[in-house]
Design an enzyme around this catalytic site. Structure first.
Site, PDB file in Angstrom:
ATOM      1  N   CYS A  44       0.824  -1.210   0.000  1.00 27.28           N
ATOM      2  CA  CYS A  44       0.000   0.000   0.000  1.00 27.28           C
ATOM      3  C   CYS A  44       0.866   1.272   0.000  1.00 27.28           C
ATOM      4  O   CYS A  44       1.480   1.590  -1.014  1.00 27.28           O
ATOM      5  CB  CYS A  44      -0.979  -0.037   1.166  1.00 27.28           C
ATOM      6  SG  CYS A  44      -2.348   1.107   0.898  1.00 27.28           S
TER       7      CYS A  44
ATOM      8  N   GLU B 166      -1.484  -8.937   4.385  1.00 29.26           N
ATOM      9  CA  GLU B 166      -1.464  -9.335   5.800  1.00 29.26           C
ATOM     10  C   GLU B 166      -2.884  -9.496   6.338  1.00 29.26           C
ATOM     11  O   GLU B 166      -3.075 -10.101   7.397  1.00 29.26           O
ATOM     12  CB  GLU B 166      -0.660  -8.332   6.640  1.00 29.26           C
ATOM     13  CG  GLU B 166      -1.345  -7.012   6.987  1.00 29.26           C
ATOM     14  CD  GLU B 166      -1.365  -5.981   5.852  1.00 29.26           C
ATOM     15  OE1 GLU B 166      -1.090  -6.346   4.698  1.00 29.26           O
ATOM     16  OE2 GLU B 166      -1.679  -4.802   6.142  1.00 29.26           O
TER      17      GLU B 166
ATOM     18  N   HIS C  56      -3.766  -5.431   0.770  1.00 32.30           N
ATOM     19  CA  HIS C  56      -3.097  -5.788   2.031  1.00 32.30           C
ATOM     20  C   HIS C  56      -3.029  -7.310   2.217  1.00 32.30           C
ATOM     21  O   HIS C  56      -3.977  -7.913   2.720  1.00 32.30           O
ATOM     22  CB  HIS C  56      -3.842  -5.148   3.209  1.00 32.30           C
ATOM     23  CG  HIS C  56      -3.630  -3.674   3.279  1.00 32.30           C
ATOM     24  ND1 HIS C  56      -2.695  -3.094   4.106  1.00 32.30           N
ATOM     25  CD2 HIS C  56      -4.200  -2.665   2.585  1.00 32.30           C
ATOM     26  CE1 HIS C  56      -2.706  -1.787   3.925  1.00 32.30           C
ATOM     27  NE2 HIS C  56      -3.611  -1.496   3.006  1.00 32.30           N
TER      28      HIS C  56
END
Lengths: 226, 182
Positions: B85, B167, B165
């Site tokens: 990002c 994660e 993202h």
């Protein structure tokens, strides 16, 4: 940074408040009281206890009521944040979101529209570790809602401690329930926390349960010295 | 040892638990890692790390985009880098490639455009960004959403950027990057 915490009175929003207050200035709590018990967005059991919790915390409460219709309740949340911005000049909001992309996405969009920061300090944290943090930091949290098999009414009103955490983790292994209730399996109410200047004492409560769904309603409570 | 760079506007910020800790949790399942804020990077020690991951930031945090000079080391360090990002946006600016406005929040369908070692095919990913990049001379486009470019790779170096993202959803992408053979 001046922050408002989206506050349901449950363990996640109270822990998020605790973490936010260590880094920034929390100036108000924001509560959306949903008339819909099945709300997608907002925690419902004992939402009215938030007024007492706010008093215990010494923080002003911005409270709006929503009918709780899907997506319409978001407009009501937006109104609440607008009000908090106007009354308390908040720069951002804090949520107790842990796993719910549905919840996080919608709140992020509202914050972006209103040009305020959005913080999710519990985001993606290990659920068992979060429960353990609550116990380690002396949060007094009771289970105020159960909504999944094999949970039954014996869980209602139970205080979260090491034994309860161990049992919830066991049930996660056996039945796939989320130990911290991220899938809506359990709801909680916080009676005491490190930031509380006074603690909440339950004077009267009632259990409404049928099978694996039930709520522990606090019908009367008061603040007492810690 | 993996270096995770905290890209938030200040050290020990309230956003750390949201944008850095989840990366650390995934990386630590494979390798030891150390976290440094972007303002405390010791460029003389970058050779100690086998991979570097640049975190994302809140939507309103543009601190790294305004301090791109702090990331000159990206061009010279030679270590594989993954920018997530704000990390991807910053890497693009380091190479002089401008950003374009592209707001996207929530789950998005990602389509792989170029075969690469960290993801493939179509998948849904969590997005939270204000900016993307245009096709440019420095980076090849690896993936896109209906709105914008979602993943890039430097044409010569092992420098990757993903706007979504990994994660949050698709942790295996982050793991594949950590396991990349140099």
């Amino acid at each position: 940074m001046r922050l408002g915490v989206l506050f349901s009175g449950g363990k996640d929003s109270t822990l998020a408040l605790h973490l936010a207050a260590q880094k920034e200035q929390v100036v108000c709590l924001i509560t959306v009281a949903s008339k819909n018990k099945e709300s997608y967005m907002f925690h419902t059991p004992n939402i009215d206890v938030t007024a007492l919790q706010a008093e215990a915390l010494g923080l002003p409460l911005v409270r709006v009521v929503t009918e709780g219709k899907k997506e319409e309740e978001l407009a009501d949340l937006e109104k609440a944040i607008v009000e908090a911005k106007k009354k308390f000049q908040i720069d951002g909001v804090v949520t107790g979101a842990v796993e719910s992309v549905y919840q996080a996405t919608r709140i992020q969009r509202i914050c972006n529209r209103l040009n305020v920061w959005c913080f999710n300090p519990l985001w993606k944290h290990d659920q068992k570790a979060l429960l353990e943090t609550l116990v380690a930091k002396n949060f007094k949290v009771v289970i105020s809602g159960i909504f999944a098999y094999p949970l039954d009414e014996t869980w209602l009103g139970k205080q979260i401690d090491a034994k309860v955490i161990a049992r919830l983790v066991e049930l996660q292994g056996q039945y796939g329930i989320s130990p911290s209730g991220e899938g809506g399996e359990i709801e909680t109410t916080v009676l005491d926390a490190p930031m509380f200047k006074q603690k909440i004492e339950i004077v009267e409560s009632a259990v409404e349960a049928k099978g694996n769904c039930g709520v522990f309603i606090i019908t009367q409570a008061r603040l007492v010295p810690k | 040892m993996i270096l995770v760079v905290d890209m938030n506007w200040k050290q020990d910020s309230l956003a750390f638990g949201e944008f850095v800790s989840p990366i650390v949790s995934v990386v630590q399942t494979l390798e030891e890692c150390v976290v440094k804020h972007f303002l405390e990077i010791d460029t003389s020690k970058l050779g100690c790390y086998s991979k570097i991951v640049l975190s994302g930031t809140p939507l309103k945090d543009h601190a790294t985009l305004k301090q791109v000079e702090k990331f000159d080391w990206v061009k010279s360090c030679g270590t594989p880098i993954l920018g997530i990002c704000a990390g991807m946006q910053t890497i693009s600016l380091v190479y002089g490639e401008p950003l374009l406005n592209c707001l996207q929040v929530g789950m998005a369908e990602i389509t792989t455009l170029k075969e690469n070692p960290i993801f493939q095919g179509e998948f849904k990913a969590y997005t939270l960004h204000n900016y993307s990049v245009s096709p440019n001379k420095t980076f090849e486009t690896l993936a896109e959403s209906a709105k914008c470019i979602q993943a890039i790779k430097h044409k010569q170096k092992d420098i990757y950027g993903v706007l979504f993202h990994p994660e949050v959803r698709n942790q295996e992408i982050l793991k594949k990057f950590i396991q990349l053979k140099q």
